[in-house]
Scaffold this motif. Structure first.
Motif, PDB file in Angstrom:
ATOM      1  N   ASP A  65      -5.948   6.432   2.883  1.00 60.28           N
ATOM      2  CA  ASP A  65      -5.442   6.147   1.546  1.00 60.28           C
ATOM      3  C   ASP A  65      -4.789   4.771   1.479  1.00 60.28           C
ATOM      4  O   ASP A  65      -4.909   4.061   0.469  1.00 60.28           O
ATOM      5  CB  ASP A  65      -4.451   7.228   1.122  1.00 60.28           C
ATOM      6  N   ALA A  66      -4.067   4.385   2.544  1.00 61.59           N
ATOM      7  CA  ALA A  66      -3.465   3.049   2.577  1.00 61.59           C
ATOM      8  C   ALA A  66      -4.546   1.975   2.618  1.00 61.59           C
ATOM      9  O   ALA A  66      -4.451   0.943   1.930  1.00 61.59           O
ATOM     10  CB  ALA A  66      -2.529   2.926   3.775  1.00 61.59           C
ATOM     11  N   LEU A  67      -5.585   2.204   3.410  1.00 63.20           N
ATOM     12  CA  LEU A  67      -6.712   1.266   3.448  1.00 63.20           C
ATOM     13  C   LEU A  67      -7.372   1.182   2.082  1.00 63.20           C
ATOM     14  O   LEU A  67      -7.731   0.085   1.609  1.00 63.20           O
ATOM     15  CB  LEU A  67      -7.708   1.701   4.515  1.00 63.20           C
ATOM     16  N   LEU A  98     -11.997   7.824   4.666  1.00 59.65           N
ATOM     17  CA  LEU A  98     -12.025   6.902   3.519  1.00 59.65           C
ATOM     18  C   LEU A  98     -13.248   7.170   2.649  1.00 59.65           C
ATOM     19  O   LEU A  98     -13.137   7.277   1.419  1.00 59.65           O
ATOM     20  CB  LEU A  98     -12.049   5.456   4.025  1.00 59.65           C
ATOM     21  N   ALA A  99     -14.408   7.281   3.265  1.00 60.64           N
ATOM     22  CA  ALA A  99     -15.645   7.502   2.505  1.00 60.64           C
ATOM     23  C   ALA A  99     -15.630   8.848   1.798  1.00 60.64           C
ATOM     24  O   ALA A  99     -16.173   8.984   0.692  1.00 60.64           O
ATOM     25  CB  ALA A  99     -16.848   7.402   3.435  1.00 60.64           C
ATOM     26  N   ALA A 100     -15.000   9.854   2.426  1.00 62.36           N
ATOM     27  CA  ALA A 100     -14.944  11.187   1.814  1.00 62.36           C
ATOM     28  C   ALA A 100     -13.962  11.230   0.651  1.00 62.36           C
ATOM     29  O   ALA A 100     -14.229  11.874  -0.374  1.00 62.36           O
ATOM     30  CB  ALA A 100     -14.558  12.218   2.871  1.00 62.36           C
ATOM     31  N   ARG A 101     -12.830  10.537   0.781  1.00 59.20           N
ATOM     32  CA  ARG A 101     -11.770  10.599  -0.234  1.00 59.20           C
ATOM     33  C   ARG A 101     -11.925   9.547  -1.319  1.00 59.20           C
ATOM     34  O   ARG A 101     -11.437   9.727  -2.441  1.00 59.20           O
ATOM     35  CB  ARG A 101     -10.401  10.446   0.442  1.00 59.20           C
ATOM     36  N   HIS A 102     -12.580   8.442  -0.992  1.00 58.31           N
ATOM     37  CA  HIS A 102     -12.703   7.314  -1.923  1.00 58.31           C
ATOM     38  C   HIS A 102     -14.151   6.808  -1.908  1.00 58.31           C
ATOM     39  O   HIS A 102     -14.433   5.689  -1.465  1.00 58.31           O
ATOM     40  CB  HIS A 102     -11.739   6.190  -1.523  1.00 58.31           C
ATOM     41  N   PRO A 112       5.955   0.621   9.095  1.00 54.38           N
ATOM     42  CA  PRO A 112       7.030   1.471   8.555  1.00 54.38           C
ATOM     43  C   PRO A 112       7.249   2.731   9.394  1.00 54.38           C
ATOM     44  O   PRO A 112       6.300   3.423   9.757  1.00 54.38           O
ATOM     45  CB  PRO A 112       6.526   1.825   7.155  1.00 54.38           C
ATOM     46  N   VAL A 113       8.497   3.033   9.662  1.00 50.14           N
ATOM     47  CA  VAL A 113       8.846   4.236  10.410  1.00 50.14           C
ATOM     48  C   VAL A 113       8.742   5.468   9.518  1.00 50.14           C
ATOM     49  O   VAL A 113       8.561   6.588  10.000  1.00 50.14           O
ATOM     50  CB  VAL A 113      10.262   4.103  11.005  1.00 50.14           C
ATOM     51  N   SER A 114       8.814   5.276   8.210  1.00 46.03           N
ATOM     52  CA  SER A 114       8.766   6.401   7.273  1.00 46.03           C
ATOM     53  C   SER A 114       7.351   6.907   7.019  1.00 46.03           C
ATOM     54  O   SER A 114       7.174   7.960   6.396  1.00 46.03           O
ATOM     55  CB  SER A 114       9.390   5.987   5.932  1.00 46.03           C
ATOM     56  N   PHE A 115       6.329   6.225   7.476  1.00 51.65           N
ATOM     57  CA  PHE A 115       4.932   6.575   7.226  1.00 51.65           C
ATOM     58  C   PHE A 115       4.484   7.630   8.232  1.00 51.65           C
ATOM     59  O   PHE A 115       4.848   7.580   9.410  1.00 51.65           O
ATOM     60  CB  PHE A 115       4.077   5.313   7.355  1.00 51.65           C
ATOM     61  N   ALA A 116       3.685   8.591   7.795  1.00 54.27           N
ATOM     62  CA  ALA A 116       3.285   9.695   8.683  1.00 54.27           C
ATOM     63  C   ALA A 116       2.136   9.324   9.620  1.00 54.27           C
ATOM     64  O   ALA A 116       1.994   9.909  10.690  1.00 54.27           O
ATOM     65  CB  ALA A 116       2.903  10.920   7.862  1.00 54.27           C
ATOM     66  N   TYR A 117       1.267   8.392   9.227  1.00 57.32           N
ATOM     67  CA  TYR A 117       0.158   7.924  10.055  1.00 57.32           C
ATOM     68  C   TYR A 117      -0.877   9.014  10.344  1.00 57.32           C
ATOM     69  O   TYR A 117      -1.498   9.020  11.408  1.00 57.32           O
ATOM     70  CB  TYR A 117       0.663   7.296  11.361  1.00 57.32           C
ATOM     71  N   THR A 118      -1.078   9.947   9.409  1.00 57.24           N
ATOM     72  CA  THR A 118      -2.224  10.847   9.523  1.00 57.24           C
ATOM     73  C   THR A 118      -3.493  10.043   9.237  1.00 57.24           C
ATOM     74  O   THR A 118      -3.451   8.934   8.674  1.00 57.24           O
ATOM     75  CB  THR A 118      -2.124  12.009   8.530  1.00 57.24           C
ATOM     76  N   LEU A 119      -4.627  10.613   9.587  1.00 50.95           N
ATOM     77  CA  LEU A 119      -5.886   9.938   9.261  1.00 50.95           C
ATOM     78  C   LEU A 119      -6.050   9.798   7.750  1.00 50.95           C
ATOM     79  O   LEU A 119      -6.554   8.781   7.264  1.00 50.95           O
ATOM     80  CB  LEU A 119      -7.063  10.703   9.866  1.00 50.95           C
ATOM     81  N   VAL A 174       0.804  -1.224   0.000  1.00 49.81           N
ATOM     82  CA  VAL A 174       0.000   0.000   0.000  1.00 49.81           C
ATOM     83  C   VAL A 174       0.840   1.278   0.000  1.00 49.81           C
ATOM     84  O   VAL A 174       0.282   2.379   0.030  1.00 49.81           O
ATOM     85  CB  VAL A 174      -0.963   0.016   1.209  1.00 49.81           C
ATOM     86  N   THR A 175       2.162   1.144  -0.019  1.00 48.73           N
ATOM     87  CA  THR A 175       3.031   2.320  -0.099  1.00 48.73           C
ATOM     88  C   THR A 175       4.035   2.113  -1.226  1.00 48.73           C
ATOM     89  O   THR A 175       4.228   0.992  -1.715  1.00 48.73           O
ATOM     90  CB  THR A 175       3.809   2.560   1.206  1.00 48.73           C
TER      91      THR A 175
END
Length: 255
Positions: free
Chosen positions: A79-81, A108-112, A67-74, A6-7
């Motif tokens: 987007d990963a989901l 998720l529902a708002a963006r996808h 991953p430590v490089s991932f920002a983990y924002t909502l 997913v990344t």
């Protein structure tokens, strides 16, 4: 167990999948949790069984990569989901999501919008919070700097969380847990509540009866969000009262 990259670095989200008919149901856990542990009994309940069901672990949690490089924002979580659901050839899913997972599901529902046909939010975070040293949950975790949390703060959180929550929280990456909490407390712009009000799909919000009324219920109801208390439970409704939870979810999906 299934998975999808997913990344750009190939980090993978993993999920337990139960075969069945459409519409697909996607179960999403909260902060420091894991969907198979929280939702297996729900997905297999006689009122809900028989649908293809994905019990998804968000990136940084459970069986998924950390991953430590991932920002983990909502937004990043959503987007990963979405990437995982597209890899699984899922569209129009009925999404049942707890706590932070509910916040992710709203985004998720708002963006996808093609991926989600219905939302069942389970005591989900709708509004920004304040970091609060010593508090339980995301507010307490977000009160640390990342360095403080990764170095020693996680031990204090472990002791406050107790054995049950820690049994799944310990599977999360420390950076993932802290960043997810920070961004959950910070929320989104527009807020998760504002996004929820605008979504053009069936929406139900389940909360513990002891915590009712939910702030802003009138506005949510006016926007078409069904708000339903569930008796004899705390925040982890599906674990505290699995029978009532299954009935509430089944009712929400039947509306």
């Amino acid at each position: 167990m299934r998975s999808a990259a997913v990344t750009a670095d190939g980090d993978r989200i993993r999920w337990a999948e139960l075969p069945g008919r459409d519409p697909v149901r996607v179960y999403v856990h909260g902060l420091g949790a894991t969907s198979p542990a929280y939702f297996a009994a729900t997905a297999a309940h006689p009122l809900l069984a028989g649908h293809r069901s994905l019990l998804v672990d968000l990136l940084g949690h459970g069986h998924s990569d950390r991953p430590v490089s991932f920002a983990y924002t909502l937004e990043d979580h959503a987007d990963a989901l979405a990437a995982a659901l597209r890899a699984a050839e899922v569209t129009g899913a009925e999404v049942v999501a707890h706590s932070m997972g509910g916040s992710v599901a709203i985004v998720l529902a708002a963006r996808h919008p093609d991926l989600v046909s219905r939302l069942v939010l389970v005591d989900a975070n709708l509004d920004p919070l304040r970091p609060e040293p010593g508090a339980a949950g995301s507010s307490g975790i977000a009160a640390y700097t990342e360095e403080e949390f990764v170095t020693a703060g996680w031990r204090e959180v472990r002791d406050r969380a107790g054995a049950h929550w820690w049994s799944t929280m310990r599977l999360a990456g420390l950076e993932a847990l802290h960043r997810s909490a920070v961004h959950l407390v910070r929320g989104t712009a527009p807020t998760m509540r504002e996004l929820l009000l605008q979504l053009p799909l069936p929406r139900t919000y389940l909360l513990p009866e002891a915590d009712a009324p939910l702030p802003g219920t009138a506005e949510l109801t006016a926007a078409g969000v069904a708000v339903r208390p569930v008796p004899d439970c705390g925040h982890n409704i599906m674990l505290d009262n699995p029978e009532a939870f299954a009935r509430a979810v089944a009712g929400a999906l039947a509306d």
